[in-house]
Motif scaffolding. Structure first.
Motif, mmCIF file in Angstrom:
data_model
loop_
_atom_site.group_PDB
_atom_site.id
_atom_site.type_symbol
_atom_site.label_atom_id
_atom_site.label_comp_id
_atom_site.label_asym_id
_atom_site.label_seq_id
_atom_site.Cartn_x
_atom_site.Cartn_y
_atom_site.Cartn_z
ATOM 1 N N PRO A 173 0.893 -1.253 0.077
ATOM 2 C CA PRO A 173 -0.131 0.072 -0.002
ATOM 3 C C PRO A 173 0.860 1.210 -0.074
ATOM 4 O O PRO A 173 1.757 1.338 0.489
ATOM 5 N N PRO A 174 0.432 2.346 -0.715
ATOM 6 C CA PRO A 174 1.015 3.460 -0.802
ATOM 7 C C PRO A 174 0.979 4.299 0.778
ATOM 8 O O PRO A 174 0.160 3.893 1.507
ATOM 9 N N ILE A 175 1.992 4.981 1.181
ATOM 10 C CA ILE A 175 2.122 5.484 2.338
ATOM 11 C C ILE A 175 2.468 7.189 2.108
ATOM 12 O O ILE A 175 3.217 7.606 1.533
ATOM 13 N N ASP A 176 1.192 7.654 2.467
ATOM 14 C CA ASP A 176 1.387 9.193 2.450
ATOM 15 C C ASP A 176 2.621 9.979 3.338
ATOM 16 O O ASP A 176 2.650 9.539 4.253
ATOM 17 N N ARG A 177 3.062 10.770 2.461
ATOM 18 C CA ARG A 177 4.183 11.744 3.117
ATOM 19 C C ARG A 177 5.491 10.900 3.454
ATOM 20 O O ARG A 177 6.253 10.936 4.160
ATOM 21 N N ALA A 178 5.610 9.770 2.985
ATOM 22 C CA ALA A 178 6.676 8.895 3.416
ATOM 23 C C ALA A 178 8.022 9.515 2.857
ATOM 24 O O ALA A 178 8.345 10.056 1.990
ATOM 25 N N VAL A 179 8.982 9.069 3.815
ATOM 26 C CA VAL A 179 10.323 9.647 3.644
ATOM 27 C C VAL A 179 11.501 8.696 3.692
ATOM 28 O O VAL A 179 11.169 7.688 4.685
ATOM 29 N N ALA A 180 12.226 8.346 2.870
ATOM 30 C CA ALA A 180 13.400 7.287 2.782
ATOM 31 C C ALA A 180 14.711 7.959 2.845
ATOM 32 O O ALA A 180 14.873 8.953 1.875
ATOM 33 N N SER A 218 8.088 18.638 2.805
ATOM 34 C CA SER A 218 6.832 18.927 3.132
ATOM 35 C C SER A 218 5.787 19.186 1.789
ATOM 36 O O SER A 218 4.895 19.297 1.774
ATOM 37 N N GLY A 219 6.796 19.300 0.620
ATOM 38 C CA GLY A 219 6.139 19.338 -0.625
ATOM 39 C C GLY A 219 6.153 20.602 -1.264
ATOM 40 O O GLY A 219 5.870 20.723 -2.225
ATOM 41 N N VAL A 220 6.650 21.838 -0.370
ATOM 42 C CA VAL A 220 6.958 23.012 -0.867
ATOM 43 C C VAL A 220 7.734 23.057 -2.156
ATOM 44 O O VAL A 220 7.305 23.636 -3.167
ATOM 45 N N LEU A 221 8.907 22.329 -2.010
ATOM 46 C CA LEU A 221 9.694 22.171 -3.299
ATOM 47 C C LEU A 221 9.014 21.678 -4.439
ATOM 48 O O LEU A 221 9.375 21.957 -5.648
ATOM 49 N N ARG A 222 8.160 20.568 -4.212
ATOM 50 C CA ARG A 222 7.664 19.954 -5.356
ATOM 51 C C ARG A 222 6.346 20.887 -5.967
ATOM 52 O O ARG A 222 6.311 20.921 -7.085
ATOM 53 N N THR A 223 5.846 21.690 -5.049
ATOM 54 C CA THR A 223 4.849 22.667 -5.498
ATOM 55 C C THR A 223 5.676 23.796 -6.381
ATOM 56 O O THR A 223 5.048 24.281 -7.561
ATOM 57 N N LYS A 224 6.729 24.204 -6.101
ATOM 58 C CA LYS A 224 7.461 25.232 -6.403
ATOM 59 C C LYS A 224 7.935 24.753 -7.949
ATOM 60 O O LYS A 224 7.814 25.202 -9.057
ATOM 61 N N GLN A 225 8.412 23.358 -8.129
ATOM 62 C CA GLN A 225 8.795 22.802 -9.468
ATOM 63 C C GLN A 225 7.606 22.641 -10.122
ATOM 64 O O GLN A 225 7.654 23.046 -11.552
#
Length: 348
Positions: free
Chosen positions: A53-60, A304-311
């Motif tokens: 299953p997918p894991i929301d906000r997962a970090v590795a 946090s996804g800010v970089l993803r949003t910026k991209q």
């Protein structure tokens, strides 16, 4: 999902510069306090493949090369926070057969007493002036970049010629600050929850190698890791790792034949998605990572996804900005056009 890549951890006692251990501890504290799931890299890959299953906000977390500081500094911090991490090791380096080629370049530039070096690289002579104001570290990086663009055998020859021109004798074994972890360190780290993946035998840019060497670097590194580690992870890490220039379908085919789950890259910094992972047969062998960052604010923006949003906004703006009109004559009043920066004003 966010896959973080790190390299060296600072260890002043060994003369090692890198990420301050306090910054890593602060990052892990943030993730735990904000309830981010910190998962193993294998868990990420199986989620991307639809096997879990997918894991929301997962970090590795991943670390490259297998330097001693990753075992003595990073691993205890990850264990302190009960966080998994994967270290990709250069197996010939851990075997004591070599020391990393970029460390040798750095060592030459730092220790030479010469003020000017003349070195042939791929048939071109490069004159390097060490008293011209440029920092030696910057000059070393420039030389490394040249080395990445030539065949692997030529790269190694150029480093030998560099050392000769610099009148620096390279030790057979790396100095303490360039030392690798040992295989005993690998097993001790595994007991703390760290996993290990292959990163080739000698860390060449695979696209600059022959078919035989490319296959050998992957096959032998995996075999050595399987012989030494208790539970090696079948995920590969490309040296340098730039998509489109440092590896290609040849390497993907080798990894697929060996039964690997996939492979990670080093650039561009982006996020792993199910859509991207399942977009083509080779996509699992080109999974992106995000750099740990130079400061805590950058790290938070990444996870946090800010970089993803910026991209995403930058890409949309770039698609909307029309190409600059081509002048049929000289610009009026001597004015010169400047290219539009689509990232301007978007997140400071």
């Amino acid at each position: 999902m966010t896959i973080i890549v790190m390299h060296r951890l600072a260890d002043p006692g060994r003369g090692i510069a890198g990420v301050d251990p306090r910054d890593l501890r602060r990052a892990l504290q943030f993730l735990r306090s904000e309830r981010y799931p910190i998962v193993s890299l294998e868990r990420v890959f199986r989620s991307l493949a639809g096997e879990a299953p997918p894991i929301d906000r997962a970090v590795a977390f991943t670390l490259d090369d297998g330097t001693i500081d990753q075992a003595t500094v990073a691993a205890p911090i990850f264990a302190e926070f009960d966080c998994p991490a994967t270290i990709f090791v250069v197996t010939g380096y851990l075997d004591g057969a070599l020391w990393c080629w970029w460390h040798r370049v750095e060592y030459v530039f730092e220790t030479t007493r010469r003020r000017e070096l003349s070195v042939m690289v791929a048939g071109l002579r490069h004159v390097i002036r060490l008293d011209g104001g440029a920092e030696r570290a910057q000059l070393a990086r420039s030389f490394m970049e040249r080395c990445k663009r030539v065949p692997d055998a030529e790269k190694l020859g150029a480093i030998e010629r560099l050392a000769a021109a610099a009148e620096v004798e390279l030790p057979a074994r790396p100095p303490a600050r360039y030392a690798p972890m040992s295989w005993d360190d690998v097993r001790a780290c595994e007991a703390r929850g760290i996993t290990f993946g292959p990163h080739t035998v000698s860390h060449p840019v695979l696209a600059r190698t022959s078919d035989a060497q490319s296959e050998r670097e992957i096959v032998v590194s995996w075999a050595r890791l399987c012989a030494e580690a208790r539970r090696p992870v079948p995920i590969f890490c490309y040296p340098n790792g730039h998509v489109g220039s440092d590896f290609g379908p040849r390497e993907c085919a080798t990894l697929r034949r060996l039964g690997f789950l996939g492979a990670v890259t080093n650039a561009p910094c982006d996020y792993a998605t199910v859509e991207g992972f399942q977009s083509s047969p080779d996509a699992p062998f080109s999974v992106p990572r995000v750099d740990f960052g130079a400061d805590h604010r950058t790290f938070i923006r990444s996870v946090s996804g800010v970089l993803r949003t910026k991209q995403a906004i930058q890409r949309r703006v770039a698609q909307r900005v029309p190409a600059a009109p081509r002048h049929l004559g000289p610009a009026l009043d001597g004015a010169q056009e400047e290219p539009v920066d689509p990232s301007a004003s978007l997140f400071e």
